[in-house]
Design a protein around this motif. Structure first.
Motif, PDB file in Angstrom:
ATOM      1  N   ARG A  13      43.622  47.793  24.556  1.00  0.00           N
ATOM      2  CA  ARG A  13      44.647  47.032  25.263  1.00  0.00           C
ATOM      3  C   ARG A  13      46.048  47.632  25.135  1.00  0.00           C
ATOM      4  N   GLU A  17      48.471  48.354  28.318  1.00  0.00           N
ATOM      5  CA  GLU A  17      49.526  47.365  28.579  1.00  0.00           C
ATOM      6  C   GLU A  17      50.886  48.034  28.643  1.00  0.00           C
ATOM      7  N   THR A  21      53.335  47.985  31.896  1.00  0.00           N
ATOM      8  CA  THR A  21      54.722  47.553  31.784  1.00  0.00           C
ATOM      9  C   THR A  21      55.674  48.607  32.335  1.00  0.00           C
ATOM     10  N   PHE A  54      48.268  44.865  34.585  1.00  0.00           N
ATOM     11  CA  PHE A  54      48.509  44.094  33.364  1.00  0.00           C
ATOM     12  C   PHE A  54      47.502  42.955  33.233  1.00  0.00           C
ATOM     13  N   VAL A  55      47.194  42.286  34.336  1.00  0.00           N
ATOM     14  CA  VAL A  55      46.230  41.184  34.292  1.00  0.00           C
ATOM     15  C   VAL A  55      44.847  41.706  33.912  1.00  0.00           C
ATOM     16  N   SER A  58      44.763  43.044  30.217  1.00  0.00           N
ATOM     17  CA  SER A  58      44.864  42.024  29.166  1.00  0.00           C
ATOM     18  C   SER A  58      43.497  41.497  28.751  1.00  0.00           C
ATOM     19  N   LYS A  59      42.474  41.827  29.518  1.00  0.00           N
ATOM     20  CA  LYS A  59      41.101  41.432  29.152  1.00  0.00           C
ATOM     21  C   LYS A  59      40.413  42.465  28.270  1.00  0.00           C
ATOM     22  N   GLU A  62      41.158  44.506  21.726  1.00  0.00           N
ATOM     23  CA  GLU A  62      42.301  44.999  20.953  1.00  0.00           C
ATOM     24  C   GLU A  62      42.032  46.361  20.484  1.00  0.00           C
TER      25      GLU A  62
END
Length: 62
Positions: A13, A17, A21, A54-55, A58-59, A62
């Motif tokens: 992630r 991410e 951004t 980003f959506v 985010s799934k 980590e």
């Protein structure tokens, strides 16, 4: 350089991410700049792409 490529290919992630951004920020800068109508025209598409990235990212784990 190879370590950077390996981090992105593992689908974690954090790095994705950060990239999403940066894409959103680039779209905002394209929207706010007064010099090029072409950059302004593509700014919404770039921000939308960054938001979708980003959506989705985010799934990721980590």
């Amino acid at each position: 350089m190879n370590d950077l490529v390996n981090r992105f290919l593992r689908f974690r992630r954090g790095p994705w991410e950060n990239l999403a951004t940066i894409v959103i920020a680039a779209g905002v800068l394209m929207l706010l700049q007064p010099l090029s109508l072409t950059l302004y025209s593509y700014s919404f598409a770039i921000m939308l792409l960054g938001t979708l990235m980003f959506v989705i990212v985010s799934k990721f784990p980590e």
